[in-house]
Scaffold this active site. Structure first.
Site, mmCIF file in Angstrom:
data_model
loop_
_atom_site.group_PDB
_atom_site.id
_atom_site.type_symbol
_atom_site.label_atom_id
_atom_site.label_comp_id
_atom_site.label_asym_id
_atom_site.label_seq_id
_atom_site.Cartn_x
_atom_site.Cartn_y
_atom_site.Cartn_z
ATOM 1 N N ARG A 1 3.248 -1.937 -5.728
ATOM 2 C CA ARG A 1 3.336 -0.627 -6.537
ATOM 3 C C ARG A 1 4.516 0.030 -6.334
ATOM 4 O O ARG A 1 5.462 0.426 -7.252
ATOM 5 C CB ARG A 1 2.253 0.189 -6.444
ATOM 6 C CG ARG A 1 2.074 1.356 -7.261
ATOM 7 C CD ARG A 1 0.965 2.292 -6.342
ATOM 8 N NE ARG A 1 -0.102 1.825 -5.986
ATOM 9 C CZ ARG A 1 -0.958 1.410 -7.048
ATOM 10 N NH1 ARG A 1 -1.181 1.904 -8.176
ATOM 11 N NH2 ARG A 1 -2.205 1.031 -6.704
ATOM 12 N N CYS B 1 -12.211 1.768 -30.168
ATOM 13 C CA CYS B 1 -13.446 2.558 -30.769
ATOM 14 C C CYS B 1 -14.319 2.806 -29.176
ATOM 15 O O CYS B 1 -15.510 2.423 -29.290
ATOM 16 C CB CYS B 1 -14.150 1.822 -31.800
ATOM 17 S SG CYS B 1 -13.130 1.350 -32.895
ATOM 18 N N GLY C 1 0.801 -1.301 0.119
ATOM 19 C CA GLY C 1 -0.085 0.127 -0.045
ATOM 20 C C GLY C 1 0.847 1.081 0.011
ATOM 21 O O GLY C 1 0.347 2.415 0.014
ATOM 22 N N TYR D 1 0.661 -2.245 -12.096
ATOM 23 C CA TYR D 1 -0.844 -2.117 -12.505
ATOM 24 C C TYR D 1 -1.116 -1.552 -13.564
ATOM 25 O O TYR D 1 -2.170 -0.823 -13.669
ATOM 26 C CB TYR D 1 -1.764 -1.532 -11.280
ATOM 27 C CG TYR D 1 -1.295 -2.296 -9.787
ATOM 28 C CD1 TYR D 1 -1.933 -3.494 -9.606
ATOM 29 C CD2 TYR D 1 -0.784 -1.573 -8.894
ATOM 30 C CE1 TYR D 1 -1.835 -4.014 -8.490
ATOM 31 C CE2 TYR D 1 -0.558 -2.155 -7.749
ATOM 32 C CZ TYR D 1 -1.004 -3.660 -7.508
ATOM 33 O OH TYR D 1 -0.674 -4.010 -6.309
#
Ligand SMILES: *Cc1c(COP(=O)(O)O)cnc(C)c1O
Length: 398
Positions: free
Chosen positions: A273, A348, A233, A377
């Site tokens: 992360r 698209c 975290g 991520y």
């Protein structure tokens, strides 16, 4: 901007006629970063890498000699780590573990299994007995508290499908202490309450809350706690906010009484992360520039099917422009100067947007955008085959 990547883009353009689209992972950068992280970590603590942030095999290999082990949340991730090492310690978490996953976890000798529910624990006790395998567990606890740092992604503090609420600890311990159970051993507690917290002081407070709670439970239930896993975290700043101060976090932790009081109990961290985000670059070439009413759009060879993070979080992903010279066409090269440009992908759908109203000095078709902070991520959470465009290439700085 990483000079090596700039040089590589120019070389690539000299040798290829197609627009460039790639991920570049700086393995040397990751290794240096983790070295620095380890230098300031207190003695009682250990670092694991949560591979879901980026399960690229080369990254796992690069981290293997540095981290204590890896955190995985599926059998696929577990086997990926085992391809790299037969023996490195593995923490296995995640909700909804299937019987086959629990069996495989025991067979592959995970170091600690994170228990996410009472049913899961009952199944584990049954299967461990059937298989005659011993396994160590950490009970994942979701605290009921409004004192956690507020971040974009929270898994705890409030109602959530992750872990056990505090009132269920007693029942979990009863299952473990049942005389029928000889195979599943209680080792401690696991917490992972949020992602992308940027404030070191608040992170220290959160870890202190975990340690305090464990101290209470030790006394209430007479527990021997070998491990407390305080999760991941640690944040990465995608905007102008300051980065997470790891030095401050580790020094505040090292000085705290709560850490001294741990004695032989080990404290684990399992970031994803923070370990890899800054060392991945998503590189995509501008294939068109268009004006619609009063707005400019740059269309990339690439988009959110390769890097879904900006769409998922609704943020403007940081990038820089690498100007290039290649222009093989007989007609003028479209360009904009001193303009606000919205960067979109080749899909698209209006959701395929990486940055809205970027203020640019100059941008031409054929220039290449390098999206920084794309190591965590980004590729791994994206819908790679939506619309059937080719995948990006993968390159590594070693
Ligand atoms: C995702 C996850 C992590 C890593 O989280 P980061 O925010 O990337 O540090 C750690 N532990 C668990 C249980 C997770 O689910």
């Amino acid at each position: 901007m990483n000079r090596q990547i700039e040089r590589w883009i120019h070389e690539w353009h000299e040798q290829n006629s197609e627009p460039i689209c790639a991920y570049v992972y700086d393995l040397a950068g990751i290794r240096n970063h983790v070295h620095k992280m380890l230098e300031t970590m207190p003695e009682q603590t250990s670092l694991f890498y949560a591979i879901k942030a980026n399960p690229d095999k080369r990254i796992i290999e690069a981290l293997l000699p540095l981290v204590k082990g890896f955190e995985v949340a599926s059998i696929g991730e577990l086997l990926l780590v085992r391809e790299v090492s037969k023996s490195v310690p593995i923490l296995f978490g995640g909700p909804g573990k299937k019987d086959m996953e629990l069996e495989a976890a025991m067979k592959e000798g995970v170091a600690y299994l994170h228990v996410e529910s009472l049913l899961e624990l009952r199944k584990l006790v049954m299967l461990a007995k059937e298989w005659n395998r011993h396994t160590q567990v950490l009970l994942r606890i979701n605290l009921r508290t409004n004192t956690l740092p507020q971040t974009k992604i929270t898994m705890g503090g409030r109602p959530s499908p992750f872990g056990l609420d505090e009132p269920f600890i007693e029942e979990a311990l009863a299952i473990l202490r049942d005389e029928e159970n000889e195979h599943v051993h209680f080792s401690g507690f696991h917490f992972h309450s949020l992602s992308n917290n940027l404030r070191a002081e608040l992170h220290v407070d959160m870890v202190h809350l975990y340690l305090q709670k464990v101290e209470q439970w030790k006394r209430s239930y007479g527990l021997d706690v070998q491990v407390i896993n305080a999760g991941g975290g640690f944040g990465v700043s995608y905007e102008d906010t300051p980065e997470f101060d790891w030095q401050l976090f580790t020094s505040m932790l090292a000085e705290s009484e709560a850490l001294q009081a741990l004695k032989d109990t080990q404290l684990f961290f399992e970031p994803g992360r923070f370990i890899v985000a800054d060392y991945g670059y998503y590189v995509a070439e501008v294939v068109d520039i268009k004006q619609s009413q009063d707005q400019f759009f740059a269309v990339l060879r690439g988009g959110t099917h390769h890097n879904r993070l900006p769409a998922s979080w609704g943020h403007n992903h940081p990038f820089c422009v690498v100007p290039t010279v290649r222009w093989p066409y007989p007609f003028p090269r479209p360009e904009v100067d001193k303009a606000k440009v919205t960067i979109v992908g080749e899909l698209c759908t209006p959701k395929d947007r990486l940055h809205t109203d970027a203020e640019l000095e100059s941008l031409r078709v054929g220039d290449v955008l390098v999206f920084e902070k794309s190591g965590a991520y980004c590729w791994t959470i994206s819908h790679h085959d939506f619309l059937g465009h080719p995948h990006p290439e993968f390159y590594y700085i070693t």
